[in-house]
Scaffold this motif. Structure first.
Motif, PDB file in Angstrom:
ATOM      1  N   SER A 296      -2.316   4.482   0.843  1.00 22.24           N
ATOM      2  CA  SER A 296      -3.201   3.513   0.499  1.00 22.24           C
ATOM      3  C   SER A 296      -3.721   4.063  -0.934  1.00 22.24           C
ATOM      4  CB  SER A 296      -4.411   3.427   1.397  1.00 22.24           C
ATOM      5  OG  SER A 296      -5.307   2.432   0.726  1.00 22.24           O
ATOM      6  N   ASN A 297      -3.881   3.274  -1.765  1.00 21.55           N
ATOM      7  CA  ASN A 297      -4.372   3.488  -3.075  1.00 21.55           C
ATOM      8  C   ASN A 297      -5.915   3.634  -3.106  1.00 21.55           C
ATOM      9  OD1 ASN A 297      -3.972   4.332  -5.821  1.00 21.55           O
ATOM     10  ND2 ASN A 297      -3.494   2.237  -6.589  1.00 21.55           N
ATOM     11  N   ASP A 298      -6.383   3.245  -1.838  1.00 17.88           N
ATOM     12  CA  ASP A 298      -7.986   3.367  -1.753  1.00 17.88           C
ATOM     13  C   ASP A 298      -8.520   4.639  -1.609  1.00 17.88           C
ATOM     14  OD1 ASP A 298      -8.828   0.784  -2.389  1.00 17.88           O
ATOM     15  OD2 ASP A 298      -8.331  -0.002  -0.320  1.00 17.88           O
ATOM     16  N   ASP A 299      -7.544   5.354  -1.045  1.00 21.56           N
ATOM     17  CA  ASP A 299      -8.013   6.865  -0.481  1.00 21.56           C
ATOM     18  C   ASP A 299      -7.421   7.963  -1.283  1.00 21.56           C
ATOM     19  OD1 ASP A 299      -8.477   9.129   0.982  1.00 21.56           O
ATOM     20  OD2 ASP A 299      -7.960   8.220   2.960  1.00 21.56           O
TER      21      ASP A 299
ATOM     22  N   SER B 288      -4.594  -2.295  -1.944  1.00 17.82           N
ATOM     23  CA  SER B 288      -6.189  -2.014  -1.584  1.00 17.82           C
ATOM     24  C   SER B 288      -6.827  -3.449  -1.765  1.00 17.82           C
ATOM     25  CB  SER B 288      -6.472  -0.876  -2.364  1.00 17.82           C
ATOM     26  OG  SER B 288      -6.692  -1.050  -3.682  1.00 17.82           O
TER      27      SER B 288
ATOM     28  N   LYS C  42      -9.010  -3.422  -4.373  1.00 16.00           N
ATOM     29  CA  LYS C  42      -9.438  -3.157  -5.668  1.00 16.00           C
ATOM     30  C   LYS C  42      -8.340  -4.500  -6.588  1.00 16.00           C
ATOM     31  CE  LYS C  42      -9.949   1.803  -5.520  1.00 16.00           C
ATOM     32  NZ  LYS C  42      -9.522   3.102  -6.083  1.00 16.00           N
TER      33      LYS C  42
ATOM     34  N   SER D 281      -4.275  -1.875  -7.923  1.00 18.76           N
ATOM     35  CA  SER D 281      -3.943  -1.384  -6.603  1.00 18.76           C
ATOM     36  C   SER D 281      -2.571  -1.232  -6.276  1.00 18.76           C
ATOM     37  CB  SER D 281      -4.688  -2.554  -5.693  1.00 18.76           C
ATOM     38  OG  SER D 281      -3.895  -3.702  -5.672  1.00 18.76           O
TER      39      SER D 281
END
Length: 292
Positions: free
Chosen positions: A80-83, A117, A119, A124
């Motif tokens: 995940s691009n969020d983490d 994500s 975003k 993202s």
């Protein structure tokens, strides 16, 4: 035009349709074929899998295989691009596994993103430049197929070598945006991208010698025709991913060259959606000999 390297199990290799066992078998087949010809080519293998754990296992096995000169991964296919911490942890684990000097290439391609994500959508689907900057020394190089000039320049500003996967802006990437070279899909069926890159790639800047200006102009026009034909065929088949279309075109060219038999199990499954109009566009662009 001498071939120097092969990019195995990438997008056009349809890595997303393969199991891990099949990925390893494909890489091994290329390694063994290369050995038969004296290891003349550099082999870069795609280790991308369904999870970080299985991707790391592929990296380990591909390096231990021998004959693989570098490994590339598309991290946002399984992370995940969020983490950001998870992304950093993956690359540090990969680097520890393969040692400090073995080439580890990050493949950025928004077509191969699973965990989108919350975003901004564009952000993202692409690897974050600030995270890439932190991974300098861990990531050896980047192949970027984002088709985003701003993002491309943010990548090159990290000081990590960046190779473009976008044929349409190849010359701008090499002369304006700081590209180190290219890994282009069209390179599977035409040497034009490689010819342009080698002509522009000099030790003191990306400018062709004056004597090569005419050659550069001809190559530039040829590349425009090839890109126009390719994207024309892509748009004619909106239900197919661009990489699937390119894979089909590659198989078709191999048939035209007599390397594969038309109607074989390999070709009939993958390129049966191509039309005569598609093939005519390829011929007009010089991608298929008109005598065939």
């Amino acid at each position: 035009m001498e071939t120097r390297a092969l990019w195995v199990c990438g997008g056009i290799g349809l890595f997303f349709d393969l199991s891990d066992q099949q990925r390893l078998q494909v890489v091994d087949a290329f390694v063994q074929a290369n050995q038969l010809y004296g290891n003349k080519l550099k082999i870069f293998a795609g280790a991308t899998s369904e999870t970080a754990t299985s991707t790391l296992e592929n990296i380990k096995k591909m390096k231990e295989m021998g004959g693989v000169d570098g490994i590339f991964v598309a991290p946002l296919y399984f992370l995940s691009n969020d983490d950001d911490d998870e992304v950093r942890s993956f690359f540090k684990s990969a680097r520890k596994m393969i040692g400090p000097n073995y080439p580890l290439i990050l493949y950025n391609n928004p077509d191969f993103v699973r965990a989108v994500s919350f975003k901004e959508e564009v952000a993202s689907k692409n690897f974050q430049p600030d995270v890439l900057q932190e991974l300098k020394g861990t990531v050896s190089a980047v192949k970027d197929s984002s088709c985003n000039p701003t993002l491309f320049q943010q990548y090159t500003s990290t000081g990590i070598p960046v190779y473009t996967g976008e044929e349409g802006r190849l010359i701008d990437c090499l002369t304006k945006y700081g590209a180190h070279g290219c890994v282009a899909g069209l390179g599977n069926i035409s040497p034009t991208c490689v010819q342009i890159t080698r002509l522009l790639h000099t030790t003191n800047g990306n400018s062709p010698p004056p004597d090569d200006a005419e050659k550069m102009e001809l190559l530039s026009e040829k590349l425009k025709k090839e890109c126009s034909a390719y994207w024309g065929i892509v748009h004619a088949h909106p239900d197919k991913k661009p990489v699937v279309v390119m894979a089909a075109l590659l198989l078709d060219c191999l048939v035209q060259a007599g390397v594969l038999e038309d109607g074989s199990s390999t070709t009939s499954m993958e390129n049966d959606f191509l039309t005569e109009k598609d093939r005519m566009m390829m011929k007009e662009a010089g991608l298929i000999p008109k005598t065939k």
